[in-house]
Design an enzyme around this catalytic site. Structure first.
Site: not given
Length: 423
Positions: A24, A142-143
């Site tokens: 993350d 973003d993860e």
């Protein structure tokens, strides 16, 4: 080998040996803005959705940790954020006479969302993740979850997770937090456990003890409303939920109650599975310092082109688009791409086109280069090369609707270049 009955506990033991990473990025949009403007490092940064420079409209998409100290939060109105953290006035950090001592500390920098730019950075991260794991599930920009069971062992999982973190920091320039655990839900909790720049490894025999003291709102999938209802039932921690009778949970929350009970006990049999066929394959590489000499740049382009074409072959993918990326100082992302008349699998073509597209940046200082193939097709048909498209006299060329292309359309299609960012 037949699928006969298994000894009790054998399947469970195999499941517990899975190694799942959750990666993350920390304050991703703000981190991207700092890549573009290095002088923002360590400063309060607020990125606004629907925000325009100098305006008060929009909502906070991301607030850096420095901005959060002033009470700025995601989804907050920009007008509220500005009340808590005024916009920095005075000289720009890029000005020659910039003097930070003349500017109040209780101010911050506001930037509008730039999704094209953020997606180009995300793709660089995703390329590394796919290189580090056999199975990757990207859940947002973003993860992602990674199943690295075949890549490492629990005895050295700390080092492997550290390798992933360090490689992203070194090659892309952003910071990620990583959690490692035997289940997806626990890996997600672990990545949040020590943010920012966190690294938390929860081995199978540590899982229940790790979860037990956590507040219920830290359980994966528990929001503020559910957390409040759990507390009303006298359940304050994950250990409380794990020790509770599951029937009242099912009565209160339906089947989700059983899921909460299982997750609190560390039981989660979900597999890390891709969300669907990827839309592109890419590889990028950064230089320690900006490079102007054409030689090293073309060598890197050649290496990346070969790696991308090889991955497409291994994945059984054909591609209709070949592109390059050149990042010039300070962090200007330049991309070029060329569309092909049909889906192909042709490593030599990828090498040739990437060299031609990169010629524009041959003498420019470049800090990072990348190669990409896109508009992928995954089919059981025989793989094609450009020769197959260009010299089969008895095969008319068609567009995606099946209409036959004339020669002018073919030439225009095969030579098209654009500034489209890597997605």
């Amino acid at each position: 080998m037949s699928d006969g009955p298994r000894l009790p506990g054998v399947e469970q033991e195999r499941e517990e040996e899975r190694i799942v990473l959750h990666v993350d990025a920390d304050c991703f949009y703000a981190a991207c803005e700092r890549l573009r403007e290095p002088k923002l490092e360590g400063e309060p940064v607020v990125v606004g959705m629907g925000y325009e420079p100098g305006e008060t409209i929009g909502a906070v998409a991301t607030a850096s940790y420095e901005a959060r100290e002033f009470g700025v939060e995601s989804a907050q109105a920009i007008s509220t954020a500005l009340e808590r953290l005024p916009r920095r006035a005075g000289l720009s950090p890029d000005a020659d006479d910039y003097d930070p001592d003349l500017i109040r500390e209780e101010t911050g920098y506001y930037r509008p969302v730039d999704m094209d730019y953020y997606e180009s950075i995300a793709e660089a991260v995703q390329s590394i993740l796919h290189d580090c794991a056999d199975v990757v599930r990207e859940v947002s920009i973003d993860e992602a979850y990674l199943d690295v069971t075949e890549r490492t062992a629990w005895e050295v999982a700390d080092g492997f997770a550290r390798h992933v973190k360090d490689r992203i920091r070194r090659e892309v320039g952003i910071v990620v937090s990583v959690g490692a655990a035997p289940t997806m839900s626990a890996a997600k909790i672990a990545s949040d456990y020590d943010k920012p720049d966190g690294l938390t490894v929860v081995r199978p025999d540590e899982l229940r003890a790790f979860l037990a003291p956590l507040a219920v709102d830290l359980l994966h999938g528990v929001g503020p409303v559910t957390a409040r209802e759990l507390r009303e039932m006298g359940l304050e921690t994950a250990g409380d939920v794990a020790a509770a009778d599951p029937e009242p949970l099912v009565e209160r929350f339906g089947e989700r109650g059983r899921e909460l009970y299982d997750r609190a006990r560390g039981d989660d049999d979900r597999r890390v599975e891709p969300k669907g066929d990827p839309k592109s394959f890419s590889r990028e590489s950064a230089f320690a310092e900006p490079v102007s000499d054409p030689g090293p740049k073309y060598e890197q382009i050649e290496t990346l082109a070969a790696a991308v074409a090889d991955r497409a072959q291994r994945e059984g993918a054909l591609y209709r688009t070949v592109g390059i990326k050149a990042v010039t100082p300070p962090y200007d992302v330049n991309t070029r791409e060329r569309s092909l008349p049909g889906p192909v699998d042709d490593p030599d073509l990828v090498d040739r086109i990437t060299r031609e597209l990169f010629a524009e940046f041959e003498t420019e200082p470049v800090r990072k280069v990348g190669v990409r193939v896109a508009n992928l097709e995954f089919a059981s048909a025989d793989q094609a090369s450009l020769d197959g498209w260009g010299h089969a006299a008895d095969r008319p060329r068609t567009d995606e609707s099946g209409s036959e292309l004339d020669e002018e359309s073919i030439n225009r299609s095969s030579g098209q270049s654009s500034l489209t960012d890597f997605r």
